[in-house]
Design a protein around this motif. Structure first.
Motif, short mmCIF file in Angstrom:
data_model
loop_
_atom_site.label_atom_id
_atom_site.label_comp_id
_atom_site.label_asym_id
_atom_site.label_seq_id
_atom_site.Cartn_x
_atom_site.Cartn_y
_atom_site.Cartn_z
N ALA A 56 9.54 -4.05 -20.28
CA ALA A 56 8.56 -4.75 -19.59
C ALA A 56 9.24 -5.61 -18.61
N VAL A 57 8.86 -5.53 -17.49
CA VAL A 57 9.55 -6.48 -16.34
C VAL A 57 8.68 -6.67 -15.34
N GLY A 58 7.53 -5.94 -15.36
CA GLY A 58 6.27 -6.22 -14.51
C GLY A 58 6.70 -5.66 -13.08
N LEU A 59 5.68 -5.69 -12.15
CA LEU A 59 5.86 -4.83 -10.94
C LEU A 59 6.49 -5.76 -9.91
N PRO A 60 7.48 -5.23 -9.20
CA PRO A 60 7.99 -5.82 -7.94
C PRO A 60 7.16 -6.28 -6.81
N ASP A 61 7.48 -7.34 -6.22
CA ASP A 61 6.56 -7.90 -5.23
C ASP A 61 6.93 -6.78 -4.01
N PHE A 62 6.06 -5.70 -4.02
CA PHE A 62 5.92 -4.60 -3.02
C PHE A 62 5.49 -5.33 -1.64
N GLU A 63 4.66 -6.25 -1.67
CA GLU A 63 3.80 -6.75 -0.56
C GLU A 63 5.08 -7.65 0.25
N ALA A 64 6.02 -7.99 -0.34
CA ALA A 64 6.95 -8.92 0.34
C ALA A 64 8.25 -7.79 0.91
N ALA A 113 0.86 -1.28 -0.05
CA ALA A 113 0.04 -0.07 0.05
C ALA A 113 0.75 1.26 -0.03
N GLN A 114 1.95 1.04 0.71
CA GLN A 114 2.79 2.22 0.93
C GLN A 114 3.67 2.54 -0.35
N CYS A 115 3.69 1.63 -1.26
CA CYS A 115 4.62 1.76 -2.58
C CYS A 115 3.66 2.17 -3.64
N ALA A 116 2.40 1.72 -3.64
CA ALA A 116 1.49 2.37 -4.73
C ALA A 116 2.02 2.08 -5.96
N GLY A 117 2.58 1.04 -6.32
CA GLY A 117 3.03 0.72 -7.56
C GLY A 117 2.03 0.43 -8.51
N SER A 118 2.22 0.72 -9.74
CA SER A 118 1.28 0.51 -10.93
C SER A 118 2.19 0.33 -12.25
N ILE A 119 1.35 -0.28 -13.17
CA ILE A 119 1.96 -0.58 -14.48
C ILE A 119 1.63 0.78 -15.13
N LYS A 148 5.72 2.48 -12.22
CA LYS A 148 6.04 3.46 -11.10
C LYS A 148 5.71 3.24 -9.78
N PHE A 149 6.33 3.84 -8.95
CA PHE A 149 5.88 3.90 -7.53
C PHE A 149 6.13 4.95 -6.60
N ALA A 150 5.81 5.04 -5.56
CA ALA A 150 5.61 6.34 -4.79
C ALA A 150 6.92 6.77 -4.21
N ASP A 151 6.87 7.91 -3.85
CA ASP A 151 8.03 8.63 -3.30
C ASP A 151 8.23 8.22 -1.82
N GLU A 152 9.54 8.29 -1.29
CA GLU A 152 9.58 7.84 0.13
C GLU A 152 10.72 8.92 0.74
N ASN A 153 10.77 8.92 1.94
CA ASN A 153 11.98 9.54 2.67
C ASN A 153 12.17 11.10 2.27
N LEU A 154 11.26 11.98 2.00
CA LEU A 154 11.31 13.11 1.56
C LEU A 154 11.38 14.14 2.77
N THR A 199 13.21 3.47 3.09
CA THR A 199 12.97 3.29 1.49
C THR A 199 12.60 1.81 1.18
N PRO A 200 11.69 1.06 1.61
CA PRO A 200 11.65 -0.21 1.42
C PRO A 200 10.96 -0.30 -0.13
N CYS A 201 10.36 0.41 -0.75
CA CYS A 201 9.66 0.36 -1.85
C CYS A 201 10.87 0.53 -3.08
N THR A 202 11.73 1.43 -2.58
CA THR A 202 12.89 1.84 -3.65
C THR A 202 13.96 0.61 -3.68
N VAL A 203 14.19 0.15 -2.51
CA VAL A 203 15.16 -1.16 -2.38
C VAL A 203 14.49 -2.23 -3.03
N ALA A 204 13.13 -2.47 -2.78
CA ALA A 204 12.60 -3.64 -3.66
C ALA A 204 12.75 -3.48 -5.01
N SER A 205 12.36 -2.27 -5.43
CA SER A 205 12.31 -2.00 -6.91
C SER A 205 13.75 -2.41 -7.50
#
Length: 240
Positions: A67-75, A52-58, A150-156, A102-108
């Motif tokens: 094309a690489v598909g969405l990361p598994d942000f949930e995990a 939810a925090q990452c708000a990733g979307s195609i 794309k995914f959400a901003d973090e740590n701003l 920055t969990p989303c960025t690292v996961a990406s």
């Protein structure tokens, strides 16, 4: 009224990298800036799921999208640190990343590294005026490429952009992070607005970036900067 320079590091269609534009300072001392605004806040680590925090979307595909598909942000882990290693033709650059901030960025980056997304890509832009950055992460080398998400901003909140900091580039709009990032090689008096997710710090290899910066650029980008004269290619990138 006084003129001030604001600088946006961006990417994607209609925004090929760094854009320099002028704003007018109002009587109250504030400024009105073109381009996107940051979120201004980041959820506390663990306050909600990473997905939810990452708000990733195609994103819509175009010729320079890979094309690489969405990361598994949930995990995505939200504790500890990770190290990103860039093996380049000029030497290794190691970047320490904080999963809690920055969990989303690292996961990406982990997702893209596993798919060898960056392998063989060149750092396409060097800026040595106003701000001092080397921008990388576009597999096409044009400043227009990226993944199909794309995914959400973090740590701003309270973001600082000093020498050695590594941050995400974006389109100038919130939540448009992809694969492009920039390494700051010199402190800047003009500064950057807190619009770019700072996700890491160079621990080794900043001298490699300094070598590229010392060679200058070719002024090929009208918005500012250009391709580095000392070419640097990411031969492989790993996250562990």
């Amino acid at each position: 009224m006084a003129a001030a320079v604001a600088i946006v590091l961006c990417l994607g269609l209609g925004c090929a990298g760094l854009v320099v534009y002028y704003t007018q300072l109002g009587d109250d001392g504030g400024s009105s800036e073109a381009g996107g605004e940051g979120t201004g806040s980041t959820p506390e680590p663990g306050s909600r799921t990473a997905s939810a925090q990452c708000a990733g979307s195609i994103t819509p595909a175009h010729d320079q999208t890979r094309a690489v598909g969405l990361p598994d942000f949930e995990a995505a882990p939200q504790t500890g640190t990770a190290t990103m290693r860039l093996s380049t033709n000029l030497g290794e650059i190691a970047i320490s990343m904080d999963r809690a901030r920055t969990p989303c960025t690292v996961a990406s980056f982990q997702h893209l590294a596993e798919r060898k997304f960056f392998d063989g890509s060149s750092c396409h832009r060097l800026v040595t005026e106003g701000i001092f950055v080397l921008q990388c992460g576009d597999p096409t080398g044009t400043g227009m490429g990226g993944p199909d998400y794309k995914f959400a901003d973090e740590n701003l909140t309270g973001a600082q952009y000093g020498r050695g900091v590594v941050a995400m580039a974006n389109t100038g709009q919130p939540g448009t992070n992809g694969s492009q990032f920039f390494i700051i090689f010199r402190d800047s008096s003009s500064g950057l607005q807190p619009l770019y997710t700072p996700f890491g710090t160079v621990t080794t290899g900043l001298d490699v970036v300094d070598r590229v910066a010392a060679g200058g650029h070719d002024n090929s980008i009208t918005a500012g900067g250009g391709a580095p004269k000392v070419g640097i290619t990411i031969q492989s990138l790993s996250v562990a």
